[in-house]
Design an enzyme around this catalytic site. Structure first.
Site, PDB file in Angstrom:
ATOM      1  N   LYS A 190       0.902  -1.257  -0.038  1.00 29.89           N
ATOM      2  CA  LYS A 190      -0.027   0.063   0.090  1.00 29.89           C
ATOM      3  C   LYS A 190       0.930   1.139   0.014  1.00 29.89           C
ATOM      4  O   LYS A 190       1.927   1.160   0.773  1.00 29.89           O
ATOM      5  CB  LYS A 190      -0.766  -0.022   1.205  1.00 29.89           C
ATOM      6  CG  LYS A 190      -1.780   1.130   1.429  1.00 29.89           C
ATOM      7  CD  LYS A 190      -2.803   0.953   2.692  1.00 29.89           C
ATOM      8  CE  LYS A 190      -3.840   1.941   2.859  1.00 29.89           C
ATOM      9  NZ  LYS A 190      -4.728   1.610   4.070  1.00 29.89           N
ATOM     10  N   SER A 245      -9.567   1.525   3.071  1.00 26.95           N
ATOM     11  CA  SER A 245      -8.887   2.341   2.356  1.00 26.95           C
ATOM     12  C   SER A 245      -7.785   1.446   1.586  1.00 26.95           C
ATOM     13  O   SER A 245      -7.319   1.905   0.675  1.00 26.95           O
ATOM     14  CB  SER A 245      -7.996   3.312   3.294  1.00 26.95           C
ATOM     15  OG  SER A 245      -7.148   2.618   4.038  1.00 26.95           O
ATOM     16  N   SER A 266      -9.918  -0.862   7.384  1.00 32.45           N
ATOM     17  CA  SER A 266      -9.393  -0.672   6.006  1.00 32.45           C
ATOM     18  C   SER A 266      -8.557  -1.949   5.208  1.00 32.45           C
ATOM     19  O   SER A 266      -8.168  -1.890   4.107  1.00 32.45           O
ATOM     20  CB  SER A 266      -8.314   0.737   6.108  1.00 32.45           C
ATOM     21  OG  SER A 266      -9.077   1.666   6.095  1.00 32.45           O
TER      22      SER A 266
END
Lengths: 96, 484, 472
Positions: free
Chosen positions: B77, B152, B176
């Protein structure tokens, strides 16, 4: 819970956000709605409850007092949007 | 090849059945083909990945295996700092930021021998449940291109689901990792707070943020977590407890395991019937394997979202104050003075959701409101922690839906922030308590969308999660890669 | 009407650690711009603070030395505000739950002592430094040097127990002496490692309620603190007597103009939004650690003075002069251990030669032998001074120099009688005047004998011999 336009502007100043007129209006309504929802916790009696600020229960660890220079000043200054020699350069400080 | 599990790929590279270069090239080609539509990657490190793959092959030729993921391509990420490689956090304000350091997770991934493919898309500063707030455009769900991949860590979940990497590392502040894993049909695990070092992981809400693994199978997630977990002296909240063998836990039986079903989660309004049915099927599969279902109560669940939407924005308002245009990142053009420069930089550099949360957080901490908001929310956090303490005195694990619905459509909830926030209603309490949670696929909705079940465990009992999730995975076989 | 001032002081002391409070950068002073920086102290994304153990040790020792109660659990909080010298846009400090509470320092005032309460002691990080291009008002840009960011500071807040500028000065000197004794701070006010802000208000004498206070900043010496307080107290009284009101505000001391100037309008309304720093867990200071640190507390200046007065019988004033520096006091004790028959003279000598002592150019034996030889009559005061100077210059033992230079004092009466006779014979006029009652001339004869012996004669014996010869 209503939040006034003035409050939105005050908070934006504290947070250093130059909001547009449209943003101020939108945020006034959105923050109002969110705060309304959030305030449901008011109904809980928390008088004798100890607050939790961390998810782990231990004391903060220590490091020894030893110097280990980072050694790459250029990598730090290299990201600066504006620099002068080895300083970070910022616009003049005008008081509000 | 892209359908292999992480463990299979690692095994095949080690056994010289395939070179790291071949494997990496194949995945890079898939990224090249699919990324324009899915937008799972912000930055693809094609050349670097091929160089690293070659180095892995050369090492292996000399009999050197760097670690458990030797030569296997994975993703990160874009919240984990990578030295000399752009790290954006999905934000315009960091769009050209070159960290002069690696995150602890980045170092651990490198030490495992894995090849880093690139930096994956995410909601700006991890604030969102749909990966629509990224300044690099939304990521799309590989199962249905008009749907969100969750957030997210949506880029990571979508990349794993689309075969654009063998596994990835995401972060989870209020769900997330688990929520995108659930809606993309993959496995996502958020370990106990303090398990994975936060050093070099860009902060959203420091007391809730935790790195974790996203993978296609439970054993893959177990291996990935054992790679990134462990104590780090650079993170004061990192816990110095040995990391157990998570992979071994996936092979254990659930016989005798007490699984709690919190009535507050199943009675929640807005719970999609298909989700309920799938989670009940997961429960049945555990029961068939010898687990015992116990109804429990987590009475303060309904207050978790409120507490979270005070605490997380409050911490975020402070964590994101450093983006002021002085030392790095975006700076607005202005003829004005310092305050104007900072205020315009932040207004232009941050997107709408980030600004909204900064505003909520600043308000909640400001003079006269602290006790009513922040102080009160911290006490609610205590109550939620106690709910779990009491539950775990009766059960070994808790089973719930991960998200109330399967993936919703792009744009569907953007206009109404509060509705969006409700997507995390089942994942948030876990972060407030600091306990571990995993999402494992347990069904497909009538629309053909994946559904995940969430298992929560007591502090540092990730093994229990892996045992239970693996049992569900074995009982309910589902496609590992989205049918693209 | 008679007024009295109510003063409270906030001292920021830089702790003399090697590294910064939350990262491993050097905390040293005077490096090139941004030399001592890293991702942590420049507030880069994702990096985290880890607390320097020595900072805590220094603060705990200070707390113990000022009779504060060390808190078992204290919490670091974030103080949020934007400024280009504050990279994270928050300062890590302690707020609601500081490290130590409720202590005191006793100060000496014209013979008496007064107890000044200490409200709290906490730890925090310093900010960086801004350099302005050209004149501040017209500057087009400012330049940030972040070397000082995260250098450890300790804040010591006094109770509003201070009533006069003199008391404030005494408190600050006393506090600084303690910090320097503990070796936790170098106490240098000019370089900013010991800074002081003051809260001051006035009220009619006898009134309980405090008046409105002003906060004074920018005072970089003890003398300036006293002068600024004197000025501010006078200003507030005049204002009240003119029928006006004191406004609560921050005022800067302008040392050149010797006035305090309002900062009003230059300071925005602050709302620091303090909250516990989630990146640092609560600081736990166990009892055992405190006890271990208690053992490292040296005898403090006040205790030392009392002991010197009692054990050595030296005047209190001299004892304070000795105790003002831990090394000088130790030197005195070492000298007195070598030769302890006359500690008063030893004390005077130590005070006289304190610069050489501080520079490490004198040994305790030098002073002890100088005093002992003088006491025994082996050398004169003049020779003693010469010998100490030579010892400083050459580093040789003082008695070896004495013997090499043959500077032992002549106490042999026979030899002195000869010289005295010669001197008297050479000055018949003076002898006559003396005999006619000009007694003051005796010192003239003594001086002449001393000259003849090149300072080596024992002046006491010379006097005796002369008096005998002059027949008085």
């Amino acid at each position: 819970m209503a939040i006034t336009r003035e409050e939105v502007l005050h908070v934006a100043r504290l947070a250093r956000l130059a909001l547009s007129e449209g943003e101020v209006d939108r945020l006034k309504d959105q923050l109002g709605n969110i705060l309304d929802y959030i305030r449901q916790i008011d109904s809980l009696d928390t008088r004798d409850i100890v607050p939790t600020s961390h998810a782990v229960e231990m004391g903060t660890p220590f490091r020894d007092d030893a110097v280990h220079p980072f050694g790459d000043k250029e990598a730090i200054l290299g990201n600066a949007p504006d620099r002068q020699d080895d300083f970070f350069r910022v616009p003049r400080i005008i008081e509000d | 090849m892209h359908e292999w599990t992480l463990l299979e790929a690692a095994q095949k590279v080690r056994a010289n059945e395939i070179s790291s270069r071949e494997l990496t090239r194949a995945v890079l080609e898939r990224i090249e083909r699919l990324n324009p539509a899915i937008n799972a990657y912000i930055t693809v490190l094609a050349e670097k990945a091929m160089r690293d793959a070659q180095s892995c092959d050369e090492a292996l030729a000399k009999g050197l295996v760097r670690g458990p993921l030797h030569g296997v391509p994975v993703g990160l990420k874009d919240i984990f700092c990578t030295r000399g490689i752009r790290t954006t956090c999905g934000s315009r304000i960091l769009q050209n930021f070159l960290p002069p350091y690696d995150a602890a997770v980045t170092e651990k991934i490198a030490a495992s021998g894995a090849v880093l493919l690139g930096k994956q898309n995410m909601d700006e500063f991890a604030m969102g449940s749909s990966t629509e707030t990224s300044c690099f455009g939304p990521t799309r769900n590989p199962w249905a291109i008009d749907r969100i991949p969750g957030g997210s860590s949506g880029g990571t979940a979508a990349a794993v689901a689309a075969g654009m990497c063998f596994a990835g590392v995401g972060t989870d502040t209020g769900g997330s990792i688990r929520q995108p894993a659930s809606v993309c049909g993959v496995v996502g695990v958020k370990p106990t707070y303090g398990r994975v070092s936060r050093y070099g992981m860009i902060a959203f809400a420091s007391s809730l943020d935790q790195g974790g693994a996203v993978a296609r199978t439970v054993p893959d997630a177990a291996v990935m977590l054992s790679v990134i977990a462990g104590h780090d002296r650079r993170d004061s909240t990192s816990v110095d407890i040995p990391v157990p063998d998570y992979l071994a836990a996936t092979e254990k039986s659930v016989k005798g395991m007490k699984v709690g079903l919190p009535r507050e989660y199943f009675g929640a309004g807005g719970l999609d019937p298909a989700v309920r049915a799938a989670v009940e099927k997961a429960l049945a599969s555990l029961a068939e394997q010898g687990a015992e279902a116990v109804e429990i109560s987590l009475p303060h669940t309904e207050f978790a979202l409120s507490a979270y939407y005070i605490l997380a924005p409050a911490e975020a308002s402070s964590n994101l104050a450093r983006y002021d245009g002085v030392r790095y990142g975006y700076r607005a053009e202005t003829d004005g003075g310092l305050i104007e420069m900072m205020s315009k930089t932040r207004a232009q550099g941050f997107g709408a959701e980030v600004k909204r949360r900064i505003m909520i957080g600043t308000y909640a901490l400001s003079a006269g409101y602290y006790e009513a908001y922040y102080g009160k929310a911290q006490k609610v956090r205590t109550l939620i922690r106690r709910d779990f303490e009491s539950a775990f005195s009766k059960v070994d694990a808790i089973l719930t839906p991960t998200a109330p619905t399967p993936a919703f459509r792009l744009g569907e909830k953007l206009a109404d922030p509060l509705t969006m926030y409700l997507s995390d209603i089942f994942t948030i309490p876990c972060n407030l308590a600091g306990i571990p949670g995993i999402s494992v696929p347990c069904g497909i909705s009538p629309d053909g969308l994946p559904i995940g079940a969430q298992i929560l465990g007591n502090h540092f009992r990730e093994e229990t999660l892996f045992t239970a999730a693996a049992a569900i995975e074995r009982a309910i076989p589902l496609p590992r890669v989205a049918p693209l | 009407m008679e007024y009295e001032a109510v003063i409270g002081l906030e001292v920021h002391a830089q702790l003399s650690t090697r590294s910064k409070i939350f990262c491993a950068c050097s905390a040293s002073f005077g490096s090139p711009p941004n030399e001592n920086t890293c991702p942590v102290c420049t507030g880069m994304p994702g990096v985290l603070p880890v607390l320097n153990r020595r900072v805590v040790e220094f603060a705990v020792r200070t707390a113990l030395a000022t009779s504060c109660t060390v808190q078992k659990r204290s919490v670091f909080a974030r103080k949020n505000y934007f400024y280009p010298d504050l990279p994270k846009a928050y300062q890590i400090s302690q707020y609601e739950l500081p490290l130590a509470l409720a202590g005191h320092i006793d100060i000496e005032l014209n013979g008496g002592t007064k107890r000044i309460g200490i409200t709290r002691i906490h730890m925090e990080e310093d900010a960086g430094k801004l350099v302005h291009e050209g004149e501040f008002a017209g500057a087009q840009a400012s330049l940030a040097d972040l070397n000082r960011c995260s250098v450890p500071l300790m804040e010591i807040v006094s109770e509003p127990d201070i009533r006069t500028p003199e008391e404030a000065g005494a408190y600050l000197r006393r506090l600084r002496d303690i910090l320097v004794y503990l070796e936790v701070c170098d106490g240098n006010m000019e370089e900013g490692s010991f800074r002081c802000d003051a809260n001051v208000s006035v009220r009619p004498k006898g009134q309980e309620k405090f008046g409105t206070k002003a906060e004074l900043k920018n005072m970089n010496s003890f003398r300036n603190v006293e002068k600024a307080l004197e000025y501010e107290i006078r200003r507030q009284i005049e204002r009240i007597e003119d029928g006006g009101k004191v406004v609560q505000e921050t005022r800067l001391w302008d040392a050149a103009a010797a006035v305090t100037v309002s900062m009003r309008g230059k300071e925005e309304a602050h709302d620091y939004r303090y909250f516990p720093d989630p990146d640092l867990l609560p600081l736990m200071v166990e009892e055992a650690w405190v006890e271990e640190l208690r053992k490292t507390i040296p005898e403090l200046p006040g205790e030392k003075v009392a002991r010197f007065v009692k054990a050595y019988g030296i005047p209190r004033y001299d004892a304070w002069l000795l105790a003002s520096s831990r090394s000088l006091a130790d030197f005195f004790e070492a000298s007195a251990a070598v030769y302890g028959a006359n500690p008063k003279v030893t004390a005077n000598e130590c005070i006289h030669w304190k610069d050489a002592v501080a520079a490490g150019r004198l040994t305790p034996e030098t002073i002890a032998h100088a005093v002992e030889d003088r006491e025994s009559g082996a050398i004169s005061a003049t020779v003693s001074k010469t010998l100490v100077e030579l010892a400083i210059e050459t580093g040789k033992p003082i008695r070896r120099i004495r013997d090499e230079k043959g500077l032992t004092q002549v106490s042999d009466t026979g030899a002195l009688e000869e010289i005295a006779a010669k001197v008297l014979a050479a000055n018949p006029k003076e002898v006559e005047s003396y005999r006619n009652g000009k007694a003051g001339l005796l010192s003239f004869f003594v001086g002449q004998v001393m000259k003849e012996t090149r300072g080596k004669a024992n002046p006491r014996i010379v006097q005796e011999v002369l008096k005998k010869k002059l027949g008085v």
